[in-house]
Write a protein that holds these residues in place. Structure first.
Motif: not given
Length: 126
Positions: A14-18, A22-24, A57-61, A108-109
């Motif tokens: 969910r944090a990754g999606i958020l 935010l990036c988009a 993003a890399l860390i969360i993913a 990001v998508v």
């Protein structure tokens, strides 16, 4: 114990999606604000923001997608998210502009889709 790890992984997804959202938003807002008003270009176009965002993003993913891949053994979330991260990394390699924004938005998508795919098995089989 397994439920605790599942809950943590779901939070990372969910944090990754958020973060992807935010990036988009940042990409679109930067284009609109800088183009329309000419304001904030120094801050909004700063390479450090993009590098930090990609690193986060890399860390969360890595945690969420990697953990999910190990747990449910499905390649689709991993491949989708890594493809998206590749697009995002590629965007850092080109000058600011429409091309960079397009690569980032595609990235990001795809990363968001990878996180969503990673969440789906969690609700059915984990």
């Amino acid at each position: 114990m397994a439920d605790t790890f599942l809950s943590i992984r779901q939070r990372f997804d969910r944090a990754g999606i958020l973060l992807a959202g935010l990036c988009a938003l940042h990409c679109v807002a930067t284009i609109v604000v800088v183009s329309a008003l000419g304001l904030g270009s120094h801050f909004l176009l700063s390479p450090e923001i993009h590098r930090f965002g990609l690193a986060l993003a890399l860390i969360i993913a890595a945690v969420a997608i990697g953990w999910g891949a190990l747990k449910h053994r499905r390649a689709a979330p991993f491949v989708t998210a890594m493809t998206g991260l590749t697009f995002m990394g590629g965007a850092l390699a080109i000058p600011h502009g429409a091309g960079e924004a397009i690569l980032t938005l595609i990235g990001v998508v795809l990363v968001s889709a990878g996180h969503l795919l990673n969440l789906r098995p969690a609700s059915r089989s984990d």
